[in-house]
Design an enzyme around this catalytic site. Structure first.
Site, PDB file in Angstrom:
ATOM      1  N   ASP A 343       0.881  -1.151   0.000  1.00 31.66           N
ATOM      2  CA  ASP A 343       0.000   0.000   0.000  1.00 31.66           C
ATOM      3  C   ASP A 343       0.929   1.214   0.000  1.00 31.66           C
ATOM      4  O   ASP A 343       2.065   1.119   0.457  1.00 31.66           O
ATOM      5  CB  ASP A 343      -0.838  -0.048   1.279  1.00 31.66           C
ATOM      6  CG  ASP A 343      -1.801   1.105   1.371  1.00 31.66           C
ATOM      7  OD1 ASP A 343      -2.426   1.420   0.358  1.00 31.66           O
ATOM      8  OD2 ASP A 343      -1.910   1.686   2.457  1.00 31.66           O
ATOM      9  N   ASP A 537      -7.208  -1.039   4.685  1.00 34.67           N
ATOM     10  CA  ASP A 537      -6.789  -2.174   3.862  1.00 34.67           C
ATOM     11  C   ASP A 537      -6.831  -3.538   4.541  1.00 34.67           C
ATOM     12  O   ASP A 537      -6.187  -4.474   4.106  1.00 34.67           O
ATOM     13  CB  ASP A 537      -5.428  -1.913   3.190  1.00 34.67           C
ATOM     14  CG  ASP A 537      -4.401  -1.403   4.158  1.00 34.67           C
ATOM     15  OD1 ASP A 537      -4.572  -1.655   5.361  1.00 34.67           O
ATOM     16  OD2 ASP A 537      -3.433  -0.765   3.713  1.00 34.67           O
TER      17      ASP A 537
END
Ligand code: ADP
Ligand code: MG
Length: 640
Positions: A343, A537
């Site tokens: 990420d 996430d």
């Protein structure tokens, strides 16, 4: 090995081993020089050496006999205690038979020696296990014993679990912070070493969020709790560590299964070896002896002990450096991981946004004020930077706040609706906004369908990111970046850190789709690892083969969804975790290959009668000790 690091039980065992060993040596020497068999005449010559060796045998082996009997009563026949008892008691029986039949008087020493060396092996095992347990125990020290709760200016010591959300607790210098909360009075320095493995003191003042498990160093603070004890950081971490040993690796499961089938087979083979050749040769004593040596060697100690021990050492070492691995199976997977998906925000970049410019349609202050109202409940790094810039308390806080993942936030009250987020949010709500043409992340603000202005912010790449990516690539690992940020920012970062691939403008569900695509198109031997900061996430952390959440102390969702939690915010921990995984697995493989090879060799030799029981016991215990020492090398792995 340092004596003062031994536990009480280990010291007791060490003394027992030393006493038995000295007695054994004395008896053995006397036996060989003065021939103890001559003490009693003729038929009872065996009795005196037998009694002497039996004393040593009982001193060193009473607990093994006891365990074997207890397990048999519980219906578990074929464990190592049982093997050892059968082999040694059998050896005694054989020696007595030989004595009575007046053949020779010998073999008592061997029966003793087998147990003696077996106990030496057990001692090493216990020492090595405790050593690893200590690094985990250091973590366990996190658990706070009490909380000082403040009611009507009185302070009461209570159990942390009795404190409610919103209570005020007092933390004195030197005390552990028992629950997560926000400082309402005072300022101080905190030691976060126990949580992060890094001893960088952290300054906290009024309104700073504090995490349970930190130690208050300098002065008294009052904290308004924001979580119950069982939701607090410290409880989550302890739960994770406590459950780690129940998640077994494939290697460990294999060994457990192996031992389950292997031991009965060995006992059966030993029986056949004792009976069948004897029927043909009538040489019972020789073949029973061979069969007993066979039993001694066949004990799968080295495997059974050293494999879980190696993993345990790996988990312990990792936890010492703030890398919490939820089970040894994840070390196994991390070792194999060859596709790393990152990420961007907060993972590859610092997540410390700074505001570059604010473009107001009318009123500069109004843009910031509305954005702050909307961001007031968000934990996103963007929210932090806006609130910091505004730096005023938000008076009217009865807005209804909604977090639209990957787009931004919405605040609603009566007939007022504030939108704060990226272009997608504006487009989805049909806002006629002015597009910002500067590179960077842009937060657009609108109120009641009217565009108010935008805030342009930027993040910095972490100092170590470039090095970590290049190291991973050097190891032949494919690196991919996924981000919800816009294409310009994504491209800029990707080029800067030279990551293999990137995808931009992804909503959290798109990130999961990307992960799923990668998982679907990967080859069977590929293992996908997702690394995120845990904000927005969690689904990707769960969907990948192995999920690593970083810097996520305090984010419950991440701690729950991830397989490995890095308490530090430093990407280098990934390299270290990978190194621990690689070395641990290498040691496990060495131990499996080494112990099976030596075992098979000695088994064949003892079945053929080429070796004797002495050789067998050295083979068994020797291999176990070498394997244990090899396993302990895990503790020597150096940080990257
Ligand atoms: P990433 O971690 O890859 O940046 P996120 O899903 O966390 O992905 O965020 C994606 C984008 O969504 C951000 O770049 C931002 O434009 C927008 N966004 C998310 N949360 C917020 C927020 N609280 N305020 C404003 N914008 C936000
Ligand atoms: Mg993120």
């Amino acid at each position: 090995m340092k004596l003062n690091t031994l536990t009480k039980k280990e010291k007791k065992n060490l003394i027992r081993i030393l006493i038995a060993l000295s007695l054994f040596v004395v008896i053995f020497v006397f036996d060989k020089i003065f021939v103890l068999a001559n003490v009693f005449d003729g038929k009872f010559g065996w009795l005196f050496p037998f009694l002497l060796y039996l004393c040593v045998y009982l001193i060193i082996g009473y607990d093994i006999i006891f365990k074997a009997i207890r397990n048999i009563l519980h219906g578990q026949f074929f464990d190592e205690n049982f093997l050892m008892c059968v082999a040694t008691l059998g050896a005694f029986g054989l020696a007595i038979t030989k004595g009575v039949l007046n053949e020779q008087i010998e073999g008592f020493d061997e029966a003793c020696a087998v147990l003696l060396f077996y106990q030496v092996g057990e001692f090493f095992q216990s020492y090595a296990t405790n050593k690893s347990r200590k690094s985990i125990a250091a973590l366990m020290n996190l658990r706070p014993d009490y909380a000082n709760i403040k009611t009507n200016d009185k302070i009461k010591k209570v159990d942390p679990s009795e404190v409610n959300v919103g209570d005020i607790i007092v933390v004195n210098p030197g005390e552990k912070i028992p629950l997560d909360g926000v400082i309402t009075n005072g300022s101080s320095t905190l030691d976060t070493k126990a949580l992060t493995g890094e001893s960088i003191p952290r300054e906290v003042t009024l309104n700073s969020a504090v995490l349970s498990g930190c130690i208050n160093i300098s002065s008294k603070i009052e904290v308004k709790t924001t979580k119950k004890f069982y939701d607090s950081t410290v409880s989550k971490i302890l739960e994770l560590v406590e459950n780690a040993s129940s998640q077994k690796s494939k290697a460990e499961n294999f060994i457990t299964k192996f031992a389950k089938y292997y031991t009965p087979i060995v006992v059966f083979v030993a029986l056949v070896l004792a009976i069948v050749p004897s029927l043909f040769t009538s040489n019972w004593t020789t073949w029973i002896y061979r069969s007993l040596s066979f039993l001694v060697v066949s004990c799968p100690c080295a495997l059974v002990i050293s494999i879980p021990l190696s993993f345990f050492a790996g988990l312990g070492l990792a936890s010492k450096y703030g890398i919490l691995v939820k089970g040894s199976n994840y070390l196994e997977k991390l070792n194999k991981a060859n596709i790393f998906v990152f990420d961007k925000t907060g993972t590859l970049t610092k997540g410390n946004f700074v505001i570059n410019c604010i473009y107001p349609k009318n009123n500069y202050e109004e843009v910031l004020r509305l954005a702050s109202i909307a961001e007031n409940g968000s934990s996103h790094p963007i929210a932090k930077c806006i609130l910091q810039k505004y730096n005023k308390s938000i008076s009217n806080n009865n807005y209804f706040l909604t977090n639209i993942a990957g787009q931004g936030v919405i605040a609603q009250k009566d007939d007022e609706k504030i939108l704060c987020g990226n272009e997608k949010l504006m487009q989805n709500n049909n806002i006629n906004y002015t597009k910002c043409n500067n590179a960077g992340t842009v937060v657009y603000v609108a109120k009641n369908e009217q565009f108010v202005g935008y805030i342009q912010i930027s993040d910095q790449i972490k100092d170590e990111t470039k090095e970590v990516i290049s190291q991973l690539k050097f190891q032949g690992i494919k690196t991919i970046m996924l981000t919800g940020d816009n294409e310009d920012v994504a491209k800029d970062v990707a080029q800067n850190i030279q990551i293999d691939e990137y995808k931009s403008s992804l909503l959290p569900q798109n990130k999961v789709e990307q992960i799923e695509n990668i998982m679907a198109s990967k080859k069977s031997q590929d293992t996908v690892c997702f690394v995120g900061d845990g904000i927005n996430d969690a689904p990707s952390l769960m969907r990948s083969d192995i999920g690593i959440a970083m810097g996520s102390v305090g984010s419950d969702a991440a701690i729950e969804a991830a397989d490995i939690v890095l308490m530090k915010d430093n990407l280098k921990a990934i390299l270290f975790a990978k190194k621990i995984a690689q070395k641990t697995l290498r040691i496990v493989k060495q131990n499996i290959a080494f112990s099976i090879a030596v075992k098979v060799a000695i088994l064949i030799l003892s079945a053929l009668g080429i070796t004797n029981m002495w050789f067998a016991v050295f083979g068994d215990v020797g291999v176990a000790i070498i394997a244990i020492l090899n396993a302990m090398r895990v503790n020597k792995i150096k940080n990257v």
